[in-house]
Scaffold this motif. Structure first.
Motif, mmCIF file in Angstrom:
data_model
loop_
_atom_site.group_PDB
_atom_site.id
_atom_site.type_symbol
_atom_site.label_atom_id
_atom_site.label_comp_id
_atom_site.label_asym_id
_atom_site.label_seq_id
_atom_site.Cartn_x
_atom_site.Cartn_y
_atom_site.Cartn_z
ATOM 1 N N ASP A 15 33.820 -7.044 14.667
ATOM 2 C CA ASP A 15 32.634 -6.554 13.972
ATOM 3 C C ASP A 15 31.599 -6.135 15.014
ATOM 4 N N GLY A 16 31.415 -4.819 15.151
ATOM 5 C CA GLY A 16 30.547 -4.284 16.188
ATOM 6 C C GLY A 16 29.071 -4.572 16.003
ATOM 7 N N THR A 17 28.609 -4.747 14.789
ATOM 8 C CA THR A 17 27.189 -5.008 14.557
ATOM 9 C C THR A 17 26.863 -6.496 14.652
ATOM 10 N N ASN A 18 27.752 -7.347 14.161
ATOM 11 C CA ASN A 18 27.528 -8.797 14.250
ATOM 12 C C ASN A 18 27.934 -9.363 15.606
ATOM 13 N N HIS A 19 28.548 -8.532 16.467
ATOM 14 C CA HIS A 19 28.919 -8.921 17.830
ATOM 15 C C HIS A 19 29.824 -10.153 17.853
ATOM 16 N N CYS A 20 30.865 -10.096 17.013
ATOM 17 C CA CYS A 20 31.799 -11.213 16.955
ATOM 18 C C CYS A 20 33.133 -10.734 16.380
ATOM 19 N N VAL A 21 34.096 -11.624 16.402
ATOM 20 C CA VAL A 21 35.363 -11.423 15.698
ATOM 21 C C VAL A 21 35.330 -12.367 14.506
ATOM 22 N N VAL A 22 35.469 -11.817 13.321
ATOM 23 C CA VAL A 22 35.420 -12.614 12.100
ATOM 24 C C VAL A 22 36.856 -12.876 11.652
ATOM 25 N N VAL A 23 37.142 -14.124 11.323
ATOM 26 C CA VAL A 23 38.493 -14.529 10.934
ATOM 27 C C VAL A 23 38.493 -14.907 9.454
ATOM 28 N N PHE A 24 39.428 -14.287 8.716
ATOM 29 C CA PHE A 24 39.564 -14.527 7.284
ATOM 30 C C PHE A 24 40.976 -14.980 6.951
ATOM 31 N N ARG A 25 41.112 -15.714 5.861
ATOM 32 C CA ARG A 25 42.434 -15.904 5.261
ATOM 33 C C ARG A 25 42.804 -14.601 4.592
ATOM 34 N N LEU A 26 44.068 -14.423 4.299
ATOM 35 C CA LEU A 26 44.500 -13.183 3.674
ATOM 36 C C LEU A 26 43.992 -13.030 2.245
ATOM 37 N N ASP A 27 43.501 -14.120 1.646
ATOM 38 C CA ASP A 27 42.895 -14.006 0.316
ATOM 39 C C ASP A 27 41.410 -13.635 0.404
ATOM 40 N N GLY A 28 40.903 -13.400 1.623
ATOM 41 C CA GLY A 28 39.529 -12.972 1.820
ATOM 42 C C GLY A 28 38.545 -14.066 2.160
ATOM 43 N N ARG A 29 38.966 -15.324 2.128
ATOM 44 C CA ARG A 29 38.047 -16.427 2.437
ATOM 45 C C ARG A 29 37.722 -16.461 3.927
ATOM 46 N N HIS A 30 36.435 -16.546 4.245
ATOM 47 C CA HIS A 30 35.988 -16.622 5.644
ATOM 48 C C HIS A 30 36.387 -17.961 6.240
ATOM 49 N N LEU A 31 36.990 -17.935 7.429
ATOM 50 C CA LEU A 31 37.382 -19.169 8.108
ATOM 51 C C LEU A 31 36.445 -19.520 9.256
ATOM 52 N N ARG A 32 36.166 -18.544 10.116
ATOM 53 C CA ARG A 32 35.333 -18.800 11.288
ATOM 54 C C ARG A 32 34.986 -17.467 11.954
ATOM 55 N N SER A 33 34.088 -17.547 12.922
ATOM 56 C CA SER A 33 33.751 -16.393 13.743
ATOM 57 C C SER A 33 33.894 -16.784 15.202
ATOM 58 N N LEU A 34 34.326 -15.841 16.020
ATOM 59 C CA LEU A 34 34.464 -16.047 17.460
ATOM 60 C C LEU A 34 33.438 -15.177 18.161
ATOM 61 N N GLY A 35 32.678 -15.770 19.066
ATOM 62 C CA GLY A 35 31.697 -15.016 19.822
ATOM 63 C C GLY A 35 30.327 -15.032 19.183
ATOM 64 N N ALA A 36 29.366 -14.550 19.966
ATOM 65 C CA ALA A 36 27.973 -14.436 19.554
ATOM 66 C C ALA A 36 27.370 -13.301 20.369
ATOM 67 N N PRO A 37 26.239 -12.751 19.961
ATOM 68 C CA PRO A 37 25.648 -11.652 20.714
ATOM 69 C C PRO A 37 25.242 -12.061 22.131
ATOM 70 N N GLY A 38 25.516 -11.194 23.097
ATOM 71 C CA GLY A 38 25.087 -11.446 24.469
ATOM 72 C C GLY A 38 26.111 -11.011 25.491
ATOM 73 N N ASP A 39 25.840 -11.369 26.751
ATOM 74 C CA ASP A 39 26.734 -10.967 27.837
ATOM 75 C C ASP A 39 27.290 -12.145 28.633
ATOM 76 N N GLY A 40 27.093 -13.351 28.153
ATOM 77 C CA GLY A 40 27.602 -14.531 28.831
ATOM 78 C C GLY A 40 28.975 -14.922 28.330
#
Length: 86
Positions: A20-45
């Motif tokens: 996700d280019g605007t949220n600056h992360c990788v969003v992980v979903f189950r195949l039924d669409g339920r959100h599981l977690r996000s990887l990353g946060a905005p920044g350069d560290g």
């Protein structure tokens, strides 16, 4: 778990990983669409992303084309999370 600018997605082990280019992360979903977690946060560290464009899964690693930081970020999804970039 809401996508704002989905750029690229892959499926691995029954989960959908979406850069996700605007949220600056990788969003992980189950195949039924339920959100599981996000990887990353905005920044350069470590563990941070700036406009990720693509994602790939290799074993227990999530590789992210981190466009804004001009690098490939790597998140290890094993028991002990590890974050590296190159």
């Amino acid at each position: 778990g809401e996508l704002r600018w989905p750029r690229h997605a892959v499926v691995a082990d029954g989960e959908l990983y979406c850069a996700d280019g605007t949220n600056h992360c990788v969003v992980v979903f189950r195949l039924d669409g339920r959100h599981l977690r996000s990887l990353g946060a905005p920044g350069d560290g470590p563990g941070q992303l700036e406009s990720p464009h693509a994602v790939a899964i290799v074993g227990d690693r999530v590789l992210v084309a981190d466009h804004g930081n001009h690098r490939i970020a790597c998140f290890c999804v094993a028991a002990e999370p590890e974050i590296v970039s190159f």
